[in-house]
Write a protein that holds these residues in place. Sequence first.
Motif, short mmCIF file in Angstrom:
data_model
loop_
_atom_site.label_atom_id
_atom_site.label_comp_id
_atom_site.label_asym_id
_atom_site.label_seq_id
_atom_site.Cartn_x
_atom_site.Cartn_y
_atom_site.Cartn_z
N ALA A 63 -101.66 -9.60 17.72
CA ALA A 63 -100.76 -10.46 16.94
C ALA A 63 -99.64 -11.01 17.82
O ALA A 63 -99.16 -12.13 17.61
N HIS A 64 -99.21 -10.24 18.80
CA HIS A 64 -98.23 -10.77 19.76
C HIS A 64 -98.67 -12.12 20.29
O HIS A 64 -97.88 -13.05 20.41
N ARG A 88 -97.86 -18.54 7.36
CA ARG A 88 -97.17 -17.26 7.34
C ARG A 88 -98.09 -16.16 7.87
O ARG A 88 -99.31 -16.22 7.72
N VAL A 89 -97.48 -15.21 8.51
CA VAL A 89 -98.24 -14.16 9.18
C VAL A 89 -97.90 -12.79 8.58
O VAL A 89 -96.73 -12.44 8.44
N ILE A 90 -98.95 -12.05 8.24
CA ILE A 90 -98.78 -10.69 7.73
C ILE A 90 -99.55 -9.78 8.67
O ILE A 90 -100.79 -9.75 8.66
N ASP A 91 -98.82 -9.04 9.47
CA ASP A 91 -99.44 -8.27 10.55
C ASP A 91 -99.55 -6.81 10.16
O ASP A 91 -98.56 -6.12 9.96
N LEU A 92 -100.79 -6.33 10.06
CA LEU A 92 -101.00 -4.93 9.71
C LEU A 92 -100.92 -3.99 10.92
O LEU A 92 -100.96 -2.78 10.76
N SER A 93 -100.84 -4.57 12.09
CA SER A 93 -100.76 -3.71 13.28
C SER A 93 -99.32 -3.31 13.55
O SER A 93 -98.40 -3.63 12.78
N HIS A 104 -93.84 -5.67 25.46
CA HIS A 104 -93.94 -6.36 24.18
C HIS A 104 -94.26 -7.82 24.44
O HIS A 104 -93.62 -8.47 25.27
N GLY A 105 -95.23 -8.36 23.71
CA GLY A 105 -95.71 -9.70 24.02
C GLY A 105 -95.01 -10.82 23.29
O GLY A 105 -95.27 -12.00 23.56
N ALA A 106 -94.12 -10.51 22.39
CA ALA A 106 -93.46 -11.59 21.63
C ALA A 106 -92.09 -11.12 21.14
O ALA A 106 -91.81 -11.15 19.94
N GLN A 133 -88.60 -14.10 1.35
CA GLN A 133 -88.24 -15.24 2.20
C GLN A 133 -88.95 -15.21 3.55
O GLN A 133 -88.78 -16.15 4.33
N ALA A 134 -89.68 -14.17 3.81
CA ALA A 134 -90.17 -13.97 5.19
C ALA A 134 -91.30 -14.91 5.55
O ALA A 134 -92.06 -15.39 4.70
N ARG A 135 -91.41 -15.17 6.85
CA ARG A 135 -92.55 -15.91 7.37
C ARG A 135 -93.43 -15.01 8.25
O ARG A 135 -94.58 -15.33 8.52
N LEU A 136 -92.86 -13.90 8.66
CA LEU A 136 -93.60 -12.93 9.49
C LEU A 136 -93.31 -11.52 8.98
O LEU A 136 -92.15 -11.08 8.98
N ILE A 137 -94.37 -10.86 8.56
CA ILE A 137 -94.22 -9.51 7.99
C ILE A 137 -94.86 -8.49 8.92
O ILE A 137 -96.00 -8.67 9.37
N ALA A 138 -94.13 -7.41 9.17
CA ALA A 138 -94.73 -6.24 9.84
C ALA A 138 -95.03 -5.21 8.76
O ALA A 138 -94.12 -4.58 8.22
N VAL A 139 -96.31 -5.10 8.44
CA VAL A 139 -96.69 -4.14 7.39
C VAL A 139 -96.49 -2.73 7.95
O VAL A 139 -96.96 -2.42 9.05
N PRO A 140 -95.81 -1.86 7.21
CA PRO A 140 -95.55 -0.51 7.71
C PRO A 140 -96.83 0.27 7.99
O PRO A 140 -97.88 0.02 7.38
#
Lengths: 344, 344, 344, 344
Positions: free
Chosen positions: A81-82, A94-99, A118-120, A141-148
């Motif tokens: 995802a980075h 929008r991005v929802i990242d499960l990693s 870290h790549g980003a 409001q988010a555009r990028l989510i880090a899923v716990p």
Amino acid sequence: MIKVGIVGGTGYTGVELLRLLAGHPEVEIEAITSRSEAGLAVDELYPNLRGHYPGLAFSEPDPVRLAACDAVFFATPHGVAHALAGELLERGTRVIDLSADFRLKDAEEWAQWYGQPHGAPGLLEAAVYGLPEVNRDAIRQARLIAVPGCYPTAVQLGLLPLLEQRLIDLDHVIADCKSGVTGAGRGAKVSSLLAEASESMKAYGASGHRHLPEIRQGLAQAAGQAVGLTFVPHLTPMIRGIHATLYARLTSEPGDLQALFEQRFADEPAVDVMPFGSHPETRSVKGTDICRLAVHRPGGGDTVVVLAVIDNLVKGASGQAIQNLNLMFGFDEMAGLQAPALMP
Amino acid sequence: MIKVGIVGGTGYTGVELLRLLAGHPEVEIEAITSRSEAGLAVDELYPNLRGHYPGLAFSEPDPVRLAACDAVFFATPHGVAHALAGELLERGTRVIDLSADFRLKDAEEWAQWYGQPHGAPGLLEAAVYGLPEVNRDAIRQARLIAVPGCYPTAVQLGLLPLLEQRLIDLDHVIADCKSGVTGAGRGAKVSSLLAEASESMKAYGASGHRHLPEIRQGLAQAAGQAVGLTFVPHLTPMIRGIHATLYARLTSEPGDLQALFEQRFADEPAVDVMPFGSHPETRSVKGTDICRLAVHRPGGGDTVVVLAVIDNLVKGASGQAIQNLNLMFGFDEMAGLQAPALMP
Amino acid sequence: MIKVGIVGGTGYTGVELLRLLAGHPEVEIEAITSRSEAGLAVDELYPNLRGHYPGLAFSEPDPVRLAACDAVFFATPHGVAHALAGELLERGTRVIDLSADFRLKDAEEWAQWYGQPHGAPGLLEAAVYGLPEVNRDAIRQARLIAVPGCYPTAVQLGLLPLLEQRLIDLDHVIADCKSGVTGAGRGAKVSSLLAEASESMKAYGASGHRHLPEIRQGLAQAAGQAVGLTFVPHLTPMIRGIHATLYARLTSEPGDLQALFEQRFADEPAVDVMPFGSHPETRSVKGTDICRLAVHRPGGGDTVVVLAVIDNLVKGASGQAIQNLNLMFGFDEMAGLQAPALMP
Amino acid sequence: MIKVGIVGGTGYTGVELLRLLAGHPEVEIEAITSRSEAGLAVDELYPNLRGHYPGLAFSEPDPVRLAACDAVFFATPHGVAHALAGELLERGTRVIDLSADFRLKDAEEWAQWYGQPHGAPGLLEAAVYGLPEVNRDAIRQARLIAVPGCYPTAVQLGLLPLLEQRLIDLDHVIADCKSGVTGAGRGAKVSSLLAEASESMKAYGASGHRHLPEIRQGLAQAAGQAVGLTFVPHLTPMIRGIHATLYARLTSEPGDLQALFEQRFADEPAVDVMPFGSHPETRSVKGTDICRLAVHRPGGGDTVVVLAVIDNLVKGASGQAIQNLNLMFGFDEMAGLQAPALMP
């Protein structure tokens, strides 16, 4: 109807997204990518999906096609995802990242635990930690989510009320966690074979696990200061489920612990506080986005024990990702997540 | 919306009805009865239902209240529906019986296998055997349904095309069946303990099992004559699932076996014929009303092998019962039965 | 005391040899080889062996050191014993091969099923098929033993009395076999993961499996003519155990089937004929070299059903290998193989 | 050769005594009693024993016959040994009680936890708590042994070195324990069914469990003062095994923790201290009398974590009982207990 893409769909969290989204009234799958399985029909790899996604096959990741989606889930190993999230975000997807890529706020700490830079780091500030019970407004409001992560979800939900009220010794919190084997993913590892993992129980990573900094970050935010956590995960001979047994020492008389937990989660659709002294079973949440909690105070002493169960692939991953999606797009927060657990 | 009642709701088929009906758009539960647990909230016995049936508790069976339902499911041991079905039918309530009470057309044969006289022989003529793939039209008109047993469902669906076309030696058909432990119900028996049934495999009832006359009755109807069946069930260390491995000797060149099966089930929403030579897994139907089939002809010889998998609690019991309900009331045949299997 | 070597000791049959030989009064381990794990202590890979083999580590295969052994076991993938057995035999070391390398008498048939030329056809004549219940005298004199496969052991033992007496239709014999996952070895395969293989049952190789020609060869020898066998193996969610359910059609009145089986195996220390109509469980032989059998004749008809259970790693591999060793060296045939099964 | 009797032989600890004693060179079984199964051959209930105890059947408990034994094991529910032990002791027969009847030194505390008066308080003083690692000399002289419970064995062995050296905060010790289902015995309980206990994890007795006073008594003895223990047992989906995860806060710099543990258990044949930071698996002790331990100090902080695994039916019951017998009669302490664990 929105269009979503899934990057890295062959793993357990990828197929779990498909399973849950099959019943989602507002979502259609635009693309599901896999370099290794490109061309293969999804229901050939996962026959439980036969009849649900006719014609859907894994495809090579194509940024243009993904950018045509309203949202893209990353169900990938860390690092992927980075590399791709920035471009999608720029194009308005929008991005929802499960990693784990955007869970830690500190890029250097990330680099330390994951053994690579870290790549980003430039995206970290915009990334929202997708725990609705803490960050619901920001998620909307988010555009990028880090899923716990799975362990972090169970541990944080179980400790939040105690931390927010500063009722416990913050230097000595213990999280003894038991996870089913899907927590280790679908990789072909000897230690995950039925012949190796069945009929046995063992701890692992007792001296350090990648979820530790994520949990600490979350606990510190809730407590307003650093929390001394001992975290021991265990491999349990079952497919799904996490059981977190949380121990903390009360530093002041807490009043009605049960009321504290019930009030904290009164409006939470994905958290169920059971009666005081209950023993939630992981199977009671199998396949669902629910975290089921119970509070104990053995012998009326100064130790509080919280029991928290989730399905590591749902509330601990794909279900929570969809809960985030629902919040981001204004759908019912539990759309697609309503079915009761399969029990027995 | 119709109102349904469930008699004997504490067993596995009872709770499975509740689990599936939670997502049914046209049904509400009016009553669920249990003599032993009357007064207990259903979600206290089955915490997976917490939040789905607020206020619903087991109640003493009350004929008046049950007769106020449009339909009543019997999820009871054999003999119970004999006693109650007649009164409900007279009052205009339709009855869907998941037990063995009305499956055999011959009351004396029933008495022989169940060791007691048949309690309602007068209802046998009106009872429709609820296998939609054979009796769909009759089911639509029925007032009393005998839901097929779990083994009989898997075995009949796997053999129907071969029998109807008279392609096989009808004197020597073999059904080697493997079932998960929920097939034995929720009764507290030593042989069903995890410590006894896990990590082991055994046959049982190899010299005679109560499902045998039911299967024979169904096979004979399909073949137009008696069928010599050897049926050996096995207890498999898993919770749900039946795997039927069916062996028959071809008596004439069958042509395209795969086409035969695909055509036979082309319009069947609950039967999925996999590509020739596939190996369906029971987990691919876990929690669903699907029967998944595959055909083999080893070495191109004169033996045909059919592999059929179902979830014994769904297509083998509660799901098929709902499929019948849907047909009886003109709903979408698969209403409430659409979710993909939980896999992994 | 004799000295034995084990080639390829990291797999399940290798460690099982160590587990069983730890209690053998006449054997000491001279060497255990593994290219991939050379240098690693055996009890680091298999902590159950801690305290039993102090100082024993995997070593690179060294022909000189192996040739210093009285006997060498091959617990290797097919092809390895082809390359090494000849040299050891020349130097006077006896070879007990647990792989498939010398099981088939026909080198071309071997090449067909294993997709490579047979590497040591010149040794085939000297190789003795190590099924003591058939070849005990030859085993005593043998210098090269081909230990039978797991499925072939169970199927042959179950059918021997019927074949030898020519009681059944030899064209239509069915072997429906269920195996635990250790049958697939310790290789890291997705299909063997707990998350994939647990809570499910499936057939595999229904249209052709490498054990088929071995079984056919053995059945033909017993019957004195070719036997038409349909063999369908199934993957069962347990670690160890094979349950063979064998179906045959009686062609003449067989007399007392139970007596037939009891007499055939009266002097066999590793075969236990249970009372007529019993249902042996695989767990009753877990960890042991016993094959437990029971005979059924459902409804008194013309179909006989034999149930046979073994532990695939013991009577189906390492235990039978030791039974052969014992015969070759004049030890008690069951030396090291006496412990009861672990149950529950 | 000595003669032993077993009272209450149908449960899991009874059959485990038979399994282990089958390989004991100095013991023969004189009688095994069961009121409910009197007359039944032991190998009919436990077919794994076929061939090992020909002619042995369960018999009605007969004090005269039992008194003719050198030693009698009680593998009974609590209360039974109270009633019978006195008479046997008077006649010179030694008693090894696997139940809880003589574990607590305080008869009133016993009465409180077991809900009935203590039936033989006069024997408490003579009873020796059969933990060889603490009471070896006393066991050698004892005539009445109280075999420790399964949880108490694992917890005490894991904490002994820390308590004896007074290195930890004695007010806040945590024992998070995971047990296989045989810990609940062979009783037919719904909660122990495979369909209920498999594929799930849950805590139970988190607010109080009968093993708590026994553990506290043992810890207090080791520490020389009362120890504040929080004990949460969990039901784990496996047949055998206990994994105790023990947490304590160091109150002073402990020096070399690994050396402390290694020295404490250097001469203990049933305790195996693994390298620092290891993760013992329960399967590595399956079927054996070994307790395998490992020590962790996460992040070098002030929390020490000890991981201890045993087989609840062996070191946690029947194996430890035999270890006591061996000490009492001057046999090799591990006679009959030498076989490696079954793994995989």
